[in-house]
Design a protein around this motif. Structure first.
Motif: not given
Length: 312
Positions: A143-154
C-alpha cells in the motif's frame, strides 16, 4: 603513475568474473542478494538469479517472470529475503528471492517507473514519480504510504535512501535543469533542493556514513555534496566520462564510489572525486552497478554481459 602508486600500496582493481550473454537483450539493473548471488533485470522482460561462485557461469539459477517490458531497476534487501523490481510496463513487483515467489504487484500506470530503492529497515520502499518527487510504499502490504512532491513539476529518474535510514534523495529533470532533492523521512518533507546539473540527473546515492550525497548526470559530471542541517554544500565535481553517467554506487568500506556510463566504462574514484581506475571491458553502455560486502562490484551492460570487479 597513479596506478603504480596504488599497486605499491597493495590496491588492486581487476575483472574477477564475467557472464557473457546473460540475457537476450540489454541488461539495465543489478542487485546482490548475498555476497555470492545477484539478480539482474533486462530489456528482455526477465529477472535472473546468478551464483557467481562458479568458475564458469553459463546458466542462471532461477528466472523471475512477470514483467512484460524492460526491467529498469532492482532494489534488494538481504535480511528480508526480498527484492523490488520496476519496469517500463508501469508495474512494480515485490519478490521473495529465497522461494522465487512474487509477493505483490503494484500498478503505477500510466507512467513508467525508472527508479526504486528499499529503506534500510526493509519495511518501506520508494519509487520515482513522473511529476517530481518520490512515492513511498509499505513493503509487506504494497500500500502507498506517502507521496512526497517537490516544488517544481519534473520527471524523477532515480531515488536512494541514506544508510542511516533518516533521509531519501532523488534526481529530477525539468526542461531546463537537473534538481537534487533531499527528504526528511520523519516529517516526509523536502529539506534540501538544489539545481545540481544543467542536464538530467540519472543517478543518486549516499555515502555509507550518510553525510554525503552524490549525483551523476547527462552532463558527464558527478557532484559530491556535504549534507548540513540547513544546506547542501558542494565539495567536489568529478569529471572523466565522455558520455552520460547512468549509475553511481558507494563501496561499503567508505573508500570508493563507482560510476557507470554510456561511454561503455566503469570508473572507480576515491570519495573526494579523484579517478583511481577505469574498466574498459564492456562494449556497450554500462547501465547499473552494485557492491557486495566483500568490496566486489557488479556491473551490467547493454552488451548483455555481467562483470564482477574486485576492488581490494
Amino acid at each position: 603513475q597513479e596506478e603504480r602508486e596504488l599497486l605499491a600500496r597493495g590496491v588492486m582493481f581487476k575483472v574477477s568474473k564475467r557472464i557473457e550473454n546473460a540475457h537476450e537483450d540489454a541488461i539495465w539493473s543489478v542487485g546482490w542478494i548475498s555476497d555470492e548471488k545477484l539478480v539482474t533485470g533486462s530489456n528482455d522482460d526477465l529477472i535472473k538469479l546468478w551464483d557467481v561462485t562458479q568458475e564458469e557461469i553459463t546458466q542462471e539459477e532461477r528466472k523471475f517472470e512477470g514483467h512484460c517490458w524492460g526491467v529498469t531497476r532492482i532494489a534488494t534487501h538481504v535480511e528480508k529475503s526480498l527484492f523490488v523490481s520496476a519496469s517500463l510496463d508501469s508495474q512494480v513487483k515485490i519478490w521473495n528471492f529465497a522461494s522465487g515467489k512474487k509477493l505483490k504487484d503494484i500498478d503505477t500506470s500510466p507512467a513508467e517507473t525508472y527508479g526504486v530503492a528499499i529503506h534500510p529497515n526493509g519495511e518501506t520502499f520508494a519509487i520515482t514519480s513522473n511529476t517530481g518527487g518520490i512515492i513511498i510504499y509499505d513493503t509487506e502490504s504494497g500500500e502507498m504510504k506517502h507521496n512526497i512532491a517537490i516544488s517544481e513539476k519534473a520527471y524523477t529518474f532515480c531515488v536512494a535512501f541514506s544508510p542511516n535510514g533518516k533521509l531519501a534523495a532523488c534526481g529530477s529533470w525539468t526542461p531546463k535543469k537537473g534538481i537534487l532533492s533531499v527528504f526528511d523521512l520523519e516529517s516526509n518533507t523536502v529539506v534540501h533542493s538544489v539545481e545540481a546539473h544543467a542536464m538530467p540527473i540519472r543517478a543518486v546515492t549516499f555515502s555509507q556514513d550518510s553525510r554525503t550525497v552524490l549525483t551523476g548526470s547527462d552532463d558527464k559530471h558527478v557532484n559530491i555534496y556535504d549534507i548540513q542541517e540547513s544546506s547542501l554544500n558542494i565539495v567536489s565535481s568529478a569529471s572523466g566520462h565522455s558520455s552520460w553517467i547512468l549509475d553511481i554506487a558507494c563501496s561499503p568500506n567508505q573508500k570508493y564510489f563507482a560510476t557507470a556510463s554510456c561511454d561503455n566504462t566503469v570508473r572507480i574514484w576515491d570519495m573526494k572525486g579523484k579517478c583511481l581506475h577505469t574498466f574498459n571491458n564492456h562494449t556497450d553502455q554500462v547501465w547499473a552497478l552494485a557492491w557486495n560486502s566483500k568490496e566486489e562490484l557488479a556491473a551490467v551492460s547493454a552488451d548483455k554481459s555481467v562483470s564482477i570487479y574486485s576492488c581490494q
